[in-house]
Design an enzyme around this catalytic site. Structure first.
Site: not given
Length: 551
Positions: A67, A69, A90, A101, A269, A297, A377, A405
């Protein structure tokens, strides 16, 4: 190359140059070295003139969604389109950074930098919050020790200590042992800093005056007669506010492509409201034509709280909502194991699409235009990407593949154009519930309309609390649901779009300073634990000061 290697090779602009892009001169920022700064308040006209884009996602899985990224890559795409844009994110918590994470600055060629600084100590906001929280805890215990004029019942002290790292051993502790000079013994516990009410207050305060007002309203505990006691009654509102005066100022950094980014505040969240600060978002809206922000999230948590808790304070609702999904994650929601995700599986993708479908329907229910960002991906096949776009098209939802990415902003140009198009559409925001509805009614709306559940089951303790809240006049406040992030239900193993389930509310936590009531559901914890092999095990620092293993 991995994320940190890409970030370390970046040539950053001086932060004064980044500030100049959004109309701020050196007198309007406080520099923390060459590449970080705090923005002095107030800025601009204090009018929210720009468009607001909210980036959210499906329920997270170990497969990864990306998210942040996508948010960063989309912001860079806006820059490539010559749009005046600010990204508002954030701040990372050291708990996930050192735990499972990892960092929260994006990935690949869609990152905010300096990556190591932001993921570690940054400008000290997390430390200021931790210190302010624990100062209040010390003042509470000192008050009890010194005679307890407020008649606080030591069994009913609600204010916990905090630490910005996952430490399960501190969830339940006993303090004050060791004799008469060591304080009054009582049970206590630690939350993670990002779950602190002070974090929520920092992220919802409009200015210093509002910060002080909110801090004064914090309920620290109850008397033996079960009457609430506040920070204002303790007489330390000013002292706690003083410790947060600099942390209240938004932090300015940049992306790898030099797009201005404001990184400020970091409530989780799943146990808090999951959005960056109102001041950061307002600053973006004042200074840019487009502000891109994210909520933590899945959309069932962060986005719902953005729309029902943050937006009324912000005074602005999103003009477009971007929902991030990956083929990999949807195959996991469709029943495939993580080890099997590189193999094409259209059947699992179709099954897992139900999760994305529910989130899209939820966001459309608010009356806001929605677009799906398919975060690509390398293992995604052409057939899988096409099928996902076709499934979205059948539900009359635009779905755009973004390859951020690997390509940065260039990989999100089509997505950016679609967001610009949707943001220009007229729409009418439809709140999920009426502001003056009761707590039970609000929870029922969230459970049935957003989660897809059929009923809410309250513990005896929660029912007793609801009765007390009505007596105190707290029964009309917004509700912040503390729930597992991994499922629409309160069972983390129920993936996809479960049906016919109940949400179990075991306890409420009143957060009067933040202005909402937290409902603790299922087994969600406010102090996480570290995994068997924490991310910290792979981190190192070379003799020349180069950081490695931070991702």
């Amino acid at each position: 190359m991995n994320d940190i290697e890409i970030a370390q090779q970046a040539k950053m602009d001086k932060i004064t140059e980044v500030a100049a892009k959004i109309g701020l001169d050196s007198s309007q920022i406080e520099q923390y070295g060459d590449y970080k700064a705090k923005i002095k308040l107030p800025v601009g006209s204090q009018k929210t003139k720009g468009k607001l884009i909210l980036v959210t996602a499906i329920n997270p899985t170990p497969a990864g969604e990306g998210k942040s990224t996508v948010t960063v890559g989309l912001g860079d795409a806006f820059s490539l389109l010559q749009k005046k844009v600010i990204i508002a994110l954030r701040e990372p918590s050291l708990g996930p950074v050192m735990g499972m994470k990892g960092g929260a600055t994006g990935g690949g060629y869609s990152q905010v930098v300096p990556m190591e600084d932001i993921n570690l100590h940054f400008t000290g906001d997390m430390h200021a919050l931790t210190t302010a929280n624990n100062t209040l805890a010390a003042l509470i215990d000192n008050h009890i020790y010194q005679g307890n004029q407020l008649h606080l019942d030591q069994r009913r002290v609600q204010w916990k200590r905090v630490l910005d790292i996952n430490d399960r051993a501190l969830r339940h502790v006993v303090i004050g042992i060791g004799g008469v000079t060591q304080g009054i013994p009582r049970e206590d516990g630690f939350d993670i800093t990002v779950a602190s009410e002070l974090m929520a207050i920092l992220c919802l305060a409009k200015n210093l005056a509002d910060l002080k007002r909110r801090i004064g309203q914090i309920v620290i505990g109850y008397t033996a007669e079960k009457k609430p006691v506040t920070v204002a009654q303790l007489g330390v509102t000013g002292a706690i506010s003083l410790l947060l005066k600099d942390a209240l100022k938004p932090n300015l950094v940049q992306t790898l492509a030099h797009t201005p980014a404001i990184v400020h505040g970091g409530p989780f969240a799943n146990i808090a409201h999951g959005c960056n600060s109102v001041l950061a978002t307002r600053t973006g809206l004042e200074l840019a034509d487009y502000t891109l922000t994210e909520a933590g999230f899945g959309a069932d948590l962060g986005a719902e709280k953005f729309l029902d808790i943050k937006a009324p304070v912000l005074g602005k609702t999103p003009d477009t909502i971007v929902i991030v999904a990956t083929v990999r994650a949807l195959k996991m929601h469709g029943g495939r194991a993580k080890s099997e995700l590189k193999t094409e599986d259209l059947t699992a993708l179709r099954a897992g699409y139900a999760n994305l479908q529910k989130h899209v329907a939820n966001m459309k229910r608010y009356g806001i235009p929605v677009v799906v960002a398919i975060n690509r991906f390398t293992s995604d096949t052409t057939a899988e990407l096409q099928q996902l776009q076709e499934l979205c098209a059948q539900d009359k939802t635009a779905a755009v593949v973004a390859d951020v990415w690997a390509k940065g902003g260039a990989g999100a140009l089509e997505l950016a154009r679609k967001v610009v198009e949707l943001s220009a559409e007229e729409h009418t925001f439809k709140p999920l519930y009426k502001a003056d509805a009761g707590i039970k009614e609000k929870i029922e709306q969230i459970v049935t309309q957003i989660y897809g559940g059929t009923e809410v089951v309250y513990s005896p303790k929660a029912l007793r609390q609801l009765k007390s809240f009505a007596e105190f006049g707290w029964d009309r406040l917004p509700v912040c649901m503390a729930k597992t992030q991994y499922s629409l239900s309160d069972n983390p193993k129920a993936l996809g779009a479960p049906k016919d389930f109940a949400i179990h509310v075991r306890e409420f936590v009143p957060k009067l300073g933040a202005g909402f009531i937290v409902a603790l559901t299922g087994n969600v914890l406010t102090m996480p634990g570290l995994p068997k092999v924490p991310a910290a095990n792979g981190m190192d620092l070379s003799d020349d000061g180069t950081v490695s293993g931070l991702y």
